[in-house]
Every structure is written in C-alpha cells, then in structure tokens.
Design a protein around this motif. Structure first.
Motif, PDB file in Angstrom:
ATOM      1  N   SER A   1       0.831  -1.211   0.000  1.00 34.05           N
ATOM      2  CA  SER A   1       0.000   0.000   0.000  1.00 34.05           C
ATOM      3  C   SER A   1       0.860   1.253   0.000  1.00 34.05           C
ATOM      4  O   SER A   1       0.525   2.240  -0.670  1.00 34.05           O
ATOM      5  CB  SER A   1      -0.923   0.004   1.219  1.00 34.05           C
ATOM      6  OG  SER A   1      -1.781  -1.108   1.167  1.00 34.05           O
TER       7      SER A   1
ATOM      8  N   CYS B   1      -6.460   3.238 -10.338  1.00 39.08           N
ATOM      9  CA  CYS B   1      -7.041   1.902 -10.525  1.00 39.08           C
ATOM     10  C   CYS B   1      -6.083   0.832 -10.009  1.00 39.08           C
ATOM     11  O   CYS B   1      -6.502  -0.117  -9.328  1.00 39.08           O
ATOM     12  CB  CYS B   1      -7.384   1.658 -11.987  1.00 39.08           C
ATOM     13  SG  CYS B   1      -8.720   2.708 -12.585  1.00 39.08           S
TER      14      CYS B   1
ATOM     15  N   MET C   1      -6.281   0.817  -6.265  1.00 37.60           N
ATOM     16  CA  MET C   1      -7.487   0.156  -5.754  1.00 37.60           C
ATOM     17  C   MET C   1      -7.396  -1.367  -5.856  1.00 37.60           C
ATOM     18  O   MET C   1      -7.803  -2.080  -4.937  1.00 37.60           O
ATOM     19  CB  MET C   1      -8.723   0.677  -6.476  1.00 37.60           C
ATOM     20  CG  MET C   1      -9.055   2.106  -6.095  1.00 37.60           C
ATOM     21  SD  MET C   1     -10.605   2.711  -6.780  1.00 37.60           S
ATOM     22  CE  MET C   1     -10.225   2.810  -8.517  1.00 37.60           C
ATOM     23  N   VAL C   2      -6.859  -1.866  -6.965  1.00 38.96           N
ATOM     24  CA  VAL C   2      -6.714  -3.316  -7.132  1.00 38.96           C
ATOM     25  C   VAL C   2      -5.738  -3.873  -6.091  1.00 38.96           C
ATOM     26  O   VAL C   2      -5.987  -4.905  -5.467  1.00 38.96           O
ATOM     27  CB  VAL C   2      -6.256  -3.669  -8.562  1.00 38.96           C
ATOM     28  CG1 VAL C   2      -5.808  -5.117  -8.661  1.00 38.96           C
ATOM     29  CG2 VAL C   2      -7.358  -3.377  -9.564  1.00 38.96           C
ATOM     30  N   THR C   3      -4.641  -3.177  -5.885  1.00 36.07           N
ATOM     31  CA  THR C   3      -3.629  -3.629  -4.931  1.00 36.07           C
ATOM     32  C   THR C   3      -4.181  -3.656  -3.510  1.00 36.07           C
ATOM     33  O   THR C   3      -3.984  -4.622  -2.767  1.00 36.07           O
ATOM     34  CB  THR C   3      -2.381  -2.730  -4.998  1.00 36.07           C
ATOM     35  OG1 THR C   3      -1.884  -2.748  -6.334  1.00 36.07           O
ATOM     36  CG2 THR C   3      -1.306  -3.198  -4.050  1.00 36.07           C
ATOM     37  N   VAL C   4      -4.886  -2.597  -3.133  1.00 36.45           N
ATOM     38  CA  VAL C   4      -5.460  -2.520  -1.793  1.00 36.45           C
ATOM     39  C   VAL C   4      -6.526  -3.597  -1.606  1.00 36.45           C
ATOM     40  O   VAL C   4      -6.566  -4.273  -0.574  1.00 36.45           O
ATOM     41  CB  VAL C   4      -6.026  -1.107  -1.535  1.00 36.45           C
ATOM     42  CG1 VAL C   4      -6.918  -1.076  -0.313  1.00 36.45           C
ATOM     43  CG2 VAL C   4      -4.879  -0.117  -1.378  1.00 36.45           C
ATOM     44  N   ARG C   5      -7.357  -3.777  -2.588  1.00 30.67           N
ATOM     45  CA  ARG C   5      -8.396  -4.815  -2.503  1.00 30.67           C
ATOM     46  C   ARG C   5      -7.770  -6.199  -2.358  1.00 30.67           C
ATOM     47  O   ARG C   5      -8.224  -7.023  -1.579  1.00 30.67           O
ATOM     48  CB  ARG C   5      -9.291  -4.756  -3.751  1.00 30.67           C
ATOM     49  CG  ARG C   5     -10.315  -5.855  -3.845  1.00 30.67           C
ATOM     50  CD  ARG C   5     -11.366  -5.728  -2.741  1.00 30.67           C
ATOM     51  NE  ARG C   5     -12.324  -6.809  -2.835  1.00 30.67           N
ATOM     52  CZ  ARG C   5     -12.353  -7.854  -2.018  1.00 30.67           C
ATOM     53  NH1 ARG C   5     -11.496  -7.966  -1.036  1.00 30.67           N
ATOM     54  NH2 ARG C   5     -13.256  -8.798  -2.158  1.00 30.67           N
ATOM     55  N   ASP C   6      -6.717  -6.425  -3.100  1.00 31.10           N
ATOM     56  CA  ASP C   6      -6.012  -7.702  -3.019  1.00 31.10           C
ATOM     57  C   ASP C   6      -5.386  -7.886  -1.641  1.00 31.10           C
ATOM     58  O   ASP C   6      -5.467  -8.955  -1.055  1.00 31.10           O
ATOM     59  CB  ASP C   6      -4.943  -7.774  -4.106  1.00 31.10           C
ATOM     60  CG  ASP C   6      -4.206  -9.091  -4.088  1.00 31.10           C
ATOM     61  OD1 ASP C   6      -4.858 -10.137  -4.250  1.00 31.10           O
ATOM     62  OD2 ASP C   6      -2.971  -9.076  -3.901  1.00 31.10           O
TER      63      ASP C   6
ATOM     64  N   VAL D   1      -6.217  -6.583   1.284  1.00 32.81           N
ATOM     65  CA  VAL D   1      -7.184  -6.738   2.363  1.00 32.81           C
ATOM     66  C   VAL D   1      -8.074  -7.967   2.153  1.00 32.81           C
ATOM     67  O   VAL D   1      -8.379  -8.671   3.104  1.00 32.81           O
ATOM     68  CB  VAL D   1      -8.074  -5.477   2.491  1.00 32.81           C
ATOM     69  CG1 VAL D   1      -9.184  -5.690   3.504  1.00 32.81           C
ATOM     70  CG2 VAL D   1      -7.234  -4.287   2.892  1.00 32.81           C
ATOM     71  N   GLY D   2      -8.458  -8.227   0.924  1.00 39.80           N
ATOM     72  CA  GLY D   2      -9.443  -9.281   0.675  1.00 39.80           C
ATOM     73  C   GLY D   2      -8.868 -10.601   0.250  1.00 39.80           C
ATOM     74  O   GLY D   2      -8.862 -11.570   1.010  1.00 39.80           O
TER      75      GLY D   2
ATOM     76  N   PRO E   1      -7.491  -3.677   7.358  1.00 41.11           N
ATOM     77  CA  PRO E   1      -7.718  -2.345   6.792  1.00 41.11           C
ATOM     78  C   PRO E   1      -6.822  -1.272   7.420  1.00 41.11           C
ATOM     79  O   PRO E   1      -6.357  -0.366   6.719  1.00 41.11           O
ATOM     80  CB  PRO E   1      -9.202  -2.083   7.088  1.00 41.11           C
ATOM     81  CG  PRO E   1      -9.813  -3.456   7.103  1.00 41.11           C
ATOM     82  CD  PRO E   1      -8.758  -4.323   7.735  1.00 41.11           C
TER      83      PRO E   1
END
Length: 160
Positions: free
Chosen positions: A64, A90, A93-98, A100-101, A140
């Motif tokens: 991040s 973009c 966002m993809v990196t952060v989503r990956d 955390v999720g 998060p």
C-alpha cells in the motif's frame, strides 16, 4: 544509442518518483521489522533479514505504501486529470483490494487446509502432508497506515 540508454538509466535512478517509491517500500518494511522486533516476534537473524527485505503482511503494508506513493507522485508530476493518474488510481485500488481481501482470504483458507491435512496425517490417512504457505493479508488499518506513509513520502521527495 548506448549513451542514450545510460542517460535514461541515470534519470531513472535519480528521479524523485523512483526514489520515493523505493524509499516508501523500504521504510514500510523497516517500520514493520521494528514493530515485530519490539513485540518479540522475531526469533532469528534469518527471520529479521527476511522481514526487512521481503516478507509480506503486518503493519504497515509496504504494498500500500508503494502504490500510494506512485499514485501520489504521478498526481504531482502529471496532474490528477491525466490518464496515467487514473490508471495509477485503478492500480492502487486493485492492490489494496487484493491486500485486504484476496490475500487475507487465501491465508485463512491455507490455515484451515493445513489443520485438516495435519489431522489426516496424524490419523494415518496421509503418508505425508506438506503445509501450504499461509500468506498473510493485511487488515484495513495496516493498509491505511501504509497508504498514508506512501503519500507522505511522495510529498516529501517532491517538495522537500
């Protein structure tokens, strides 16, 4: 041609954007290592070096920090109305989503599979069971702190 290549490489390694990104990654890894060191979670020099250089998971998120830094640097140098800034947002966002999720879910799943595999091995149903790598994702808060760190590093390299 070689002279042009050398000039481009020199620019790359002296570019505030490149330096900020590298620094944000290593600063996050260094802080993560210090936190784990003071918490007593590092038990060997090998573990210390691995954490300092490469190991994932923990506070703050170096992924991040890096993507927030490059997104901020691009916003500073190219403007927030540029296509490359939108692309970097973009990517962020993809990196952060990956982080955390997906990676967190994979780690939880691997832990459950390792428990089942070891139980089956203990019952004699498996000859051998090799544990899966339990990849740590990020909370998060770890992602938020890493992102803030990356933003501050970007501003520091471009305005100080």
């Amino acid at each position: 041609m070689l002279k042009g290549l050398l000039e481009q490489l020199q620019y790359l390694f002296t570019s505030p954007t490149c330096l900020a990104c590298v620094f944000s990654w290593f600063l996050a890894q260094f802080l993560k290592t210090l936190i784990k060191l003071f918490a007593g979670k590092i038990h060997s020099v090998k573990e210390l070096v691995e954490l300092l250089i490469w190991r994932t998971g923990g506070m703050p998120s170096s992924h991040s920090a890096l993507v927030a830094c490059i997104t901020t640097c691009i916003g500073i140098t190219s403007g927030i109305k540029s296509d490359v800034f939108i692309l970097s947002c973009c990517f962020f966002m993809v990196t952060v989503r990956d982080a955390v999720g997906v990676r967190r879910a994979n780690g939880i799943q691997a832990k459950v599979l390792n428990t089942i595999g070891n139980q089956l091995k203990d019952q004699g149903l498996f000859q051998e069971y090799k544990n899966l790598k339990e990849v740590q994702g990020h909370s998060p808060m770890e992602v938020l702190i890493g992102s803030i760190l990356g933003i501050f590093v970007a501003f520091g390299f471009h305005f100080l």
